[in-house]
Design an enzyme around this catalytic site. Sequence first.
Site, short mmCIF file in Angstrom:
data_model
loop_
_atom_site.label_atom_id
_atom_site.label_comp_id
_atom_site.label_asym_id
_atom_site.label_seq_id
_atom_site.Cartn_x
_atom_site.Cartn_y
_atom_site.Cartn_z
N LYS A 141 0.83 -1.21 0.00
CA LYS A 141 0.00 0.00 0.00
C LYS A 141 0.86 1.25 0.00
O LYS A 141 0.54 2.25 -0.65
CB LYS A 141 -0.92 0.00 1.22
N HIS A 311 -9.35 -34.15 -30.84
CA HIS A 311 -10.08 -32.86 -30.81
C HIS A 311 -11.21 -32.87 -29.78
O HIS A 311 -12.32 -32.45 -30.06
CB HIS A 311 -10.60 -32.51 -32.21
#
Length: 556
Positions: A141, A311
């Site tokens: 911070k 696939h």
Amino acid sequence: MTDTNRSIRRALVSVYDKTGIEGLADAFVKAGTEVVSTGSTAKRLAELGVTVTEVEQVTGFPESLGGRVKTLDPHIHAGILADMTNPAQEQELQSLGIKPFDLVVVNLYPFADTVRSGASPADIIEKIDIGGPSMIRGAAKNSASVAVVTDPAEYGLAAQRVADGTGFSLEERHWLAAKAFETTAAYDATIAEWTHNHWTKPSSLDKSSSNTGEAQTVENIQQQANQKADSNASFPAHMTRTWDYVHQLRYGENPHQQASLYVDALDQTGFAHAEQLGGKPMSYNNYVDADAAWRAIWDFAPQIAVAVCKHNNPCGLAIGKTVAEAHLKAHACDPMSAYGGVIAANTTVTLEMAQNVRPIFTEVIVAPDYEPEALELLKAHKKNLRILKVKQRPHTDIQFRQIDGGILVQSIDKIDAPGDHVETWNLVSGEAADAQTLKDLAFAWRAIRCVKSNAVLLAHDEATVGIGMGQVNRVDSCHLAVERANTLADGANRSSGSVAASDAFFPFADGAEALIDAGVKAIVQPGGSIRDKEVIEAAQKRGITMYLTGTRHFFH
């Protein structure tokens, strides 16, 4: 040095992972940096020649509660949080007699490692770090004044900046702060995942919103929605999960896409943790296809099953008395599409199966284990084959899919709905199936779960013989399943005498009629169409056995 660089005169160091701390200690000594530290970190730095001020000398309060309280004190956090670019805060800090920190080096108790080790709940709770995240968040911070380092890989960088006196620029401190917030966010998300799974909401806290008498304002509706989500163990009000980066893949689904592998921080046995025993590195598509194949075969456990996938769709699925037999039956469904596919087995791969796999170009094989001779053969004769060993059957319960601006979350589709049990099926046409036909129907119904919708599947002898997948209407899937059954096996009429499964109802009779015309002798499907009567009458007219399950297995 730029206008925003701040040299490092005073540092706070409290690290669990001390890997590489020697370089940082050497820099502190050479630069004459004032160092404040805790416990074992202070001891290690002192051993390396650093003059260390213990935290309790700064706080005037001893470490207490078995180490739960060490740094939670204003003398520490004011020194971290004071914005030294703000004259008023600098003056206030001086009036309090507190020195500011220029560098905070902190990493956290190994919570995820402790969970994965099988530790007791009490030991796991003790590894929930409190002081560490507080210091990291405070320093992040206050990146206007403080540099924060959380990753041991950056100890060397910090040592360099300490030693040469340059410190870090504002942009660098911002970047370090962003990494620090990622660290604490991931840490808290991991804790939230564990507590969510272990500390479920007790029935004593359930409340009915129907008796509150409150007006249905937007706020009330949202609050009720949150309460409803919170009451469901699978869908909390806030979905907090984290995954850890493993490595970058060569590329994504296509060469122009970037991709990486991440793993669940609390899981060490899932498919993502597969042990690779041979072959080239895994690609994005390899992972997708192999995961689909791996999941498909466990729908049949404890029976021996093999899947061949391509696939993200099965080219063939089969049950066998041996794994070699199951593989041969699965491969026979569609030998053409099996080229370049993925093979998955739910039991140990034997030498016999490996010998059958050897002449087939295969991208990946995955199994719980391999006979030594089978592994030797595969590694010797198929150097590019990716050989994966996975410790545990699929155990994920929740599925995520990203959409633009959000994610969809659902429970995994499993063969566990009431309609998945043969004894619950409703016979609506023809005679009850004999034992072998019913076995094939049960197999077909389990197999249809892993086929992309719209899905229709033909089976015989507990093996697929024709699969129609991914079509935009069901009648096309029916025709495709029949065509593949009868053109992929040297002209054999495999649809005749087979059974069929459909993942969802037939919207019209034409799909069922296409199967019946091809010689299918029995059909299992969910039912539920407004035209069920027409579909059932088409089967009755031809004397075809048809069962309704009442359960659907779409796979989009």
